[in-house]
Design a protein around this motif. Structure first.
Motif, PDB file in Angstrom:
ATOM      1  N   ARG A   1      62.205  78.456 -81.446  1.00  0.00           N
ATOM      2  CA  ARG A   1      60.754  78.343 -81.369  1.00  0.00           C
ATOM      3  C   ARG A   1      60.354  77.913 -79.957  1.00  0.00           C
ATOM      4  N   PRO A   2      59.196  78.333 -79.478  1.00  0.00           N
ATOM      5  CA  PRO A   2      58.746  77.887 -78.161  1.00  0.00           C
ATOM      6  C   PRO A   2      58.528  76.380 -78.163  1.00  0.00           C
ATOM      7  N   SER A   3      58.674  75.757 -77.014  1.00  0.00           N
ATOM      8  CA  SER A   3      58.570  74.302 -76.940  1.00  0.00           C
ATOM      9  C   SER A   3      57.168  73.792 -77.256  1.00  0.00           C
ATOM     10  N   THR A   4      56.177  74.669 -77.218  1.00  0.00           N
ATOM     11  CA  THR A   4      54.818  74.270 -77.591  1.00  0.00           C
ATOM     12  C   THR A   4      54.691  74.096 -79.103  1.00  0.00           C
ATOM     13  N   GLU A   5      55.654  74.638 -79.850  1.00  0.00           N
ATOM     14  CA  GLU A   5      55.618  74.562 -81.312  1.00  0.00           C
ATOM     15  C   GLU A   5      56.789  73.777 -81.884  1.00  0.00           C
TER      16      GLU A   5
ATOM     17  N   VAL B   1      59.446  70.843 -81.631  1.00  0.00           N
ATOM     18  CA  VAL B   1      59.679  69.593 -80.900  1.00  0.00           C
ATOM     19  C   VAL B   1      61.111  69.504 -80.395  1.00  0.00           C
TER      20      VAL B   1
ATOM     21  N   SER C   1      62.888  71.997 -79.493  1.00  0.00           N
ATOM     22  CA  SER C   1      62.931  72.890 -78.331  1.00  0.00           C
ATOM     23  C   SER C   1      62.434  72.158 -77.091  1.00  0.00           C
ATOM     24  N   LYS C   2      61.399  71.348 -77.266  1.00  0.00           N
ATOM     25  CA  LYS C   2      60.884  70.546 -76.150  1.00  0.00           C
ATOM     26  C   LYS C   2      61.912  69.489 -75.745  1.00  0.00           C
TER      27      LYS C   2
ATOM     28  N   GLU D   1      64.307  71.150 -73.479  1.00  0.00           N
ATOM     29  CA  GLU D   1      63.746  71.386 -72.139  1.00  0.00           C
ATOM     30  C   GLU D   1      63.684  70.095 -71.326  1.00  0.00           C
TER      31      GLU D   1
ATOM     32  N   GLU E   1      51.098  62.568 -81.031  1.00  0.00           N
ATOM     33  CA  GLU E   1      51.253  62.606 -79.572  1.00  0.00           C
ATOM     34  C   GLU E   1      52.078  61.418 -79.078  1.00  0.00           C
TER      35      GLU E   1
END
Length: 213
Positions: A12-16, A18, A20-21, A24, A191
């Protein structure tokens, strides 16, 4: 020089995603470290056929000298690549989510490839298990939207628990865990929860270079 293998197990993209983030952030933190040799193994990008009878057929054919089918050859190649990557690593970092109470199937396949007697563990004459990777370290970077650290929910969590039992309990690695949880359960605090977790990811990454500098 410390060899660090980073197993990325979320596509999944890091914007979706966590986790994945988390991947990164970890990679950004270790970028440029002179004492670290960092390699990524993306289980969603690699050719990882599922573990099953085709692999056992391939083992038999190798012993008898028979020709392998395409899937059998792919399985042996993929399994060896995963084992070689783990062998070369001093530290192995896993970035993965909790999906449906467990790990992604692609990560399970990676584990299936390396979970081998004589490679990761063995048995002595009395049948006791002997860990074969006690000199390695595993860092588990995992995210879960719910809360699975309470006495009531902890038994349901089969991602971090599983990875800890495999790489710590069976393989014998020392294990460090960075878990971000509850951001979906508590959206008003999401957040702050994620930001605090990313600081812990950075700290885990920094410790690798600091220890071996």
């Amino acid at each position: 020089m410390t060899n660090v293998l980073v197993v990325k197990a979320n596509n999944r993209p890091s914007t979706e995603g966590v986790s994945s983030k988390m991947y990164e952030v970890f990679m950004e933190e270790v970028k440029g470290a002179q004492d670290l040799n960092v390699t990524t193994f993306d289980v969603f990008a690699e050719d990882l056929p599922y573990f099953g009878q085709d692999l056992f057929n391939a083992f038999g054919k190798v012993q008898s000298g028979e020709e392998l089918t395409d899937i059998e050859g792919r399985l042996l190649t993929a399994k060896q690549k995963a084992m070689d990557a783990l062998t070369a690593a001093d530290v192995v970092v896993f970035a993965f989510p909790l999906w449906n109470l467990t790990i992604p199937a692609k990560l399970q396949t990676f584990v299936d490839y390396v979970y081998q007697a004589g490679f990761a563990f063995k048995y002595d004459a009395e049948g006791n298990m002997i860990n074969l990777m006690p000199e390695k370290k595993a860092i588990l970077l995992s995210a879960r939207g719910g809360i699975y650290s309470t006495p009531e929910t902890a038994p349901m969590e089969m991602a971090v628990n599983y990875m800890r039992n495999v790489f710590g309990g069976v393989f014998g690695m020392s294990v460090e865990e960075v878990v971000i949880e509850g951001h979906n359960a508590m959206p008003d605090k999401a957040e702050a929860i994620i930001a605090e977790g990313m600081e812990r990811v950075k700290a885990a990454a920094k410790s690798l270079s600091a220890v071996h500098a």
